[in-house]
Design a protein around this motif. Structure first.
Motif, PDB file in Angstrom:
ATOM      1  N   GLU A  60      10.539   6.086  -0.033  1.00 44.43           N
ATOM      2  CA  GLU A  60      11.582   6.716  -0.579  1.00 44.43           C
ATOM      3  C   GLU A  60      11.494   6.101  -2.343  1.00 44.43           C
ATOM      4  O   GLU A  60      11.929   7.016  -3.068  1.00 44.43           O
ATOM      5  N   PHE A  61      11.340   4.866  -2.212  1.00 49.76           N
ATOM      6  CA  PHE A  61      11.999   4.127  -3.333  1.00 49.76           C
ATOM      7  C   PHE A  61      10.549   3.973  -4.315  1.00 49.76           C
ATOM      8  O   PHE A  61      10.468   4.568  -5.385  1.00 49.76           O
ATOM      9  N   GLY A  62       9.497   4.085  -3.758  1.00 51.41           N
ATOM     10  CA  GLY A  62       8.190   4.433  -4.394  1.00 51.41           C
ATOM     11  C   GLY A  62       7.724   5.598  -5.434  1.00 51.41           C
ATOM     12  O   GLY A  62       7.577   5.418  -6.215  1.00 51.41           O
ATOM     13  N   GLY A  63       8.545   6.338  -4.662  1.00 46.98           N
ATOM     14  CA  GLY A  63       7.953   8.181  -4.922  1.00 46.98           C
ATOM     15  C   GLY A  63       9.303   8.208  -6.424  1.00 46.98           C
ATOM     16  O   GLY A  63       8.769   8.386  -7.402  1.00 46.98           O
ATOM     17  N   THR A  64      10.789   7.275  -6.353  1.00 46.31           N
ATOM     18  CA  THR A  64      11.156   7.606  -7.377  1.00 46.31           C
ATOM     19  C   THR A  64      10.359   6.584  -8.242  1.00 46.31           C
ATOM     20  O   THR A  64      10.617   6.841  -9.876  1.00 46.31           O
ATOM     21  N   LEU A  65      10.416   5.214  -8.431  1.00 47.31           N
ATOM     22  CA  LEU A  65       9.657   4.240  -8.996  1.00 47.31           C
ATOM     23  C   LEU A  65       8.576   4.992 -10.011  1.00 47.31           C
ATOM     24  O   LEU A  65       8.338   4.834 -10.802  1.00 47.31           O
ATOM     25  N   GLY A  66       7.703   5.746  -8.705  1.00 48.30           N
ATOM     26  CA  GLY A  66       6.672   6.336  -9.915  1.00 48.30           C
ATOM     27  C   GLY A  66       6.789   7.438 -11.030  1.00 48.30           C
ATOM     28  O   GLY A  66       6.647   7.810 -12.003  1.00 48.30           O
ATOM     29  N   ILE A  67       8.233   8.514 -10.198  1.00 50.69           N
ATOM     30  CA  ILE A  67       8.171   9.464 -11.218  1.00 50.69           C
ATOM     31  C   ILE A  67       8.988   8.826 -12.294  1.00 50.69           C
ATOM     32  O   ILE A  67       8.596   9.114 -13.431  1.00 50.69           O
ATOM     33  N   ALA A  68       9.279   7.895 -11.816  1.00 49.31           N
ATOM     34  CA  ALA A  68      10.337   7.368 -13.191  1.00 49.31           C
ATOM     35  C   ALA A  68       9.171   6.488 -13.943  1.00 49.31           C
ATOM     36  O   ALA A  68       8.810   6.725 -16.025  1.00 49.31           O
ATOM     37  N   GLY A 109       0.722  -0.977   0.057  1.00 48.91           N
ATOM     38  CA  GLY A 109       0.244   0.135  -0.282  1.00 48.91           C
ATOM     39  C   GLY A 109       0.934   1.024  -0.239  1.00 48.91           C
ATOM     40  O   GLY A 109       0.223   2.150  -0.622  1.00 48.91           O
ATOM     41  N   GLN A 110       1.550   1.536   0.744  1.00 51.64           N
ATOM     42  CA  GLN A 110       2.917   2.278   0.840  1.00 51.64           C
ATOM     43  C   GLN A 110       3.832   2.659  -0.494  1.00 51.64           C
ATOM     44  O   GLN A 110       3.625   3.778  -0.639  1.00 51.64           O
ATOM     45  N   LEU A 111       4.218   1.557  -1.087  1.00 50.80           N
ATOM     46  CA  LEU A 111       5.064   1.728  -2.661  1.00 50.80           C
ATOM     47  C   LEU A 111       3.553   2.306  -3.374  1.00 50.80           C
ATOM     48  O   LEU A 111       4.078   2.684  -3.625  1.00 50.80           O
ATOM     49  N   SER A 112       2.502   2.014  -3.086  1.00 51.67           N
ATOM     50  CA  SER A 112       1.904   2.204  -4.340  1.00 51.67           C
ATOM     51  C   SER A 112       1.551   4.425  -4.138  1.00 51.67           C
ATOM     52  O   SER A 112       1.732   4.493  -4.999  1.00 51.67           O
TER      53      SER A 112
END
Length: 553
Positions: free
Chosen positions: A406-414, A276-279
């Motif tokens: 942290e990684f979710g934000g980067t992944l979403g931007i990508a 949930g947090q990653l999404s």
């Protein structure tokens, strides 16, 4: 103390200790946001070129993400308070080095040191909250306060930074961390308990290296792909990061004392909350990217104005961090989180109605509602992840929840950035009118930023004919990202509601029939008492005293 006893409630010392834990969180949030304001001044003063400016911006995040897993488990091994104090001291020293950097190279190195030091703070704070707040309701509230502190720092960061930059030199914004970390070093030993897992074993340096390589390569590769498009180096970096990650996971499964206990993911609450947090962070990262494009390129706002437009969202998130845990005292966390995610879906669908000339208020108000609705997921999700983990592994669990955001934000931007860019380029290719000079048309076809720059060199009628379809293409890209985000969040909302429905309201015990299946509970590591991994009642060592955690989450 037996499993049926009511846990001791936190008193004045514990709440003062929470204030101490909130201080470094507040500073880290400010440090992240004031750099955006200080960058033009420091770039001019130090003579930093565009490449150096990018490294100054990114180095902190690279090292923070790379060391989170290592620092989480290191705190479990050497003592969470000890690691927090070491990190606070290092952060204060690195802040001084950053403030008084005399060239771009020194500033990049000092930002790297800040990232390493920052990686010690979050996991240690989260794990210490579990130690200090044994009562489930108090602990949920404490997580809400801690999370709200970060958004408060993000809220006040532009204001504080603007005042300092108006009256002092650019380095002054980084000096804020020094007195705060001094307070932490003085008050921490008096108010914070120590906790370490004496049976954790030695730190596996090979796993540390693999974790670092995996995260650094992935974060670097993804950022470069978003920034520069498909190129050999970032693709190689992403592949190398994935390979290192696979090797890391295989090694953890073989080790008796792994750097990261993968058994944590078998706990239903931990795995679902992290998903949930990653999404949410992925969707938020992608949406904020296109919101900034819209506000700055379509509406003509400055960077500072666009940043200030997010302040209502930050304020709403701070409120949501307090409301979510209170609602979870009466209703099951799964339903509180899922209801908030349903609100996010509604906002994202409203974003599909944003137009070229009528979207500013919709985005600002919608972002505030979205932030309020998403706050319970972060606050309660963190409580579920860290609270469900065995107490001796709370540091590792804390690193996971930070890493997911942290990684979710980067992944979403990508990912969402790539999809949105593809939509933009496809739309602009079909709608550019004839008569546009080829260089300007090529620039607009690449990105709206390049098209805007090219249009500034054209006569007014031609510039308007170029920018009108470009603005609409950007809005179409925003719509596409909103729809994808709505679908993703909707699916995860259902997943949360179903998979976490067994979790009772905070502080209430679940009936035996509603407990999670035993197969999904993390098994005890070799040589450990099984009581250490039973979330219904966990014994561990705090200052050489037995403490029992009776949380039902």
């Amino acid at each position: 103390m037996t499993a049926g006893e009511v846990p001791t409630k936190a008193g004045r010392r514990e709440w003062l200790g929470l204030a101490v834990l909130a201080l470094p969180t507040f500073v880290v949030a400010i440090d992240l946001f004031v750099l955006l304001l200080a960058l033009p001044n420091l770039a001019t003063d130090l003579g930093a070129n565009s490449t150096q400016q990018l490294w100054i911006m990114d180095m902190y995040g690279f090292l923070l993400a790379g060391f989170l897993v290592t620092m989480g488990t290191l705190g479990d091994r050497i003592g969470r308070r000890k690691l927090l104090l070491i990190g606070a001291a290092a952060f204060g020293v690195a802040s001084l080095l950053t403030a008084y950097s005399t060239n771009p190279g020194m500033l990049i190195v000092s930002r790297a040191l800040l990232g390493v030091a920052g990686a010690t703070l979050g996991p240690s704070c989260l794990a210490l909250i579990v130690t200090m707040f044994q009562d489930a309701k108090q602990r949920a509230a404490a997580f809400g306060v801690w999370g709200g502190t970060f958004t408060l720092g993000a809220l006040l960061g532009p204001v504080i930074g603007g005042v300092l930059l108006t009256n002092f030199w650019w380095g002054s914004v980084f000096l804020l961390g020094v007195p705060v970390m001094v307070i932490v070093l003085i008050a921490g030993p008096k108010l914070l308990p120590e906790f370490r897992n004496s049976q954790a074993g030695r730190l596996d340096l090979t796993s540390v290296a693999l974790s670092l390589v995996s995260m650094l390569a992935l974060v670097y590769g993804i950022k470069q792909l978003v920034r520069d498009g498909w190129d050999v180096l970032p693709v190689v970096a992403v592949v190398a990061g994935l390979v290192a990650g696979v090797v890391f996971v295989r090694r953890q499964n073989r080790l008796t004392n792994p750097l990261l206990d993968l058994q944590l993911f078998k706990n239903r609450a931990v795995g679902t909350a992290l998903i949930g947090q990653l999404s949410y962070s992925s969707t938020g990262g992608g949406m904020m990217l296109f919101m900034m494009f819209y506000l700055q390129l379509v509406q003509g706002m400055s960077t500072l104005q666009a940043g200030l437009a997010l302040i209502p969202g930050m304020a709403a998130a701070t409120l949501g961090f307090q409301v979510g845990p209170k609602l979870a005292n009466r209703f099951r966390p799964a339903y509180v989180i899922a209801a908030g995610m349903a609100g996010i879906v509604a906002v994202l669908l409203v974003f599909t109605q944003v137009g070229v000339t009528s979207g500013t208020a919709t985005l600002i108000i919608g972002f505030a509602i979205l932030s309020f609705c998403g706050a319970p997921l972060i606050a309660l999700g963190t409580n579920l992840v860290v609270g469900s983990a065995p107490p001796e592994k709370a540091g590792s669990a804390g690193s996971l929840t930070q890493l997911s955001t942290e990684f979710g934000g980067t992944l979403g931007i990508a990912i969402l950035g790539t999809i949105g860019t593809a939509v933009y380029r496809n739309q602009i290719a079909d709608t550019l009118p004839a008569g546009i000079p080829a260089p300007a048309a090529a620039a607009a076809g690449d990105s709206l930023a390049a098209g805007t720059a090219a249009a500034s060199q054209l006569p007014e009628p031609v510039a308007t004919s170029l920018l009108t379809p470009a603005y609409q293409a950007l809005v179409d890209a925003l719509h596409s990202v909103s729809i994808i985000g709505a679908v993703l969040i909707g699916i995860v909302a259902v997943l949360v509601a179903v998979r976490l429905r067994h979790v009772p309201p905070v502080g209430q015990a679940a009936p035996p029939a509603e407990q999670a299946p035993p197969a999904e509970q993390a098994p005890a590591a070799e040589g450990e008492d099984t009581a250490l991994v039973n979330t219904g009642g966990s014994a561990s060592t705090v200052d050489d005293r037995a403490v029992v955690n009776n949380s039902s989450i």
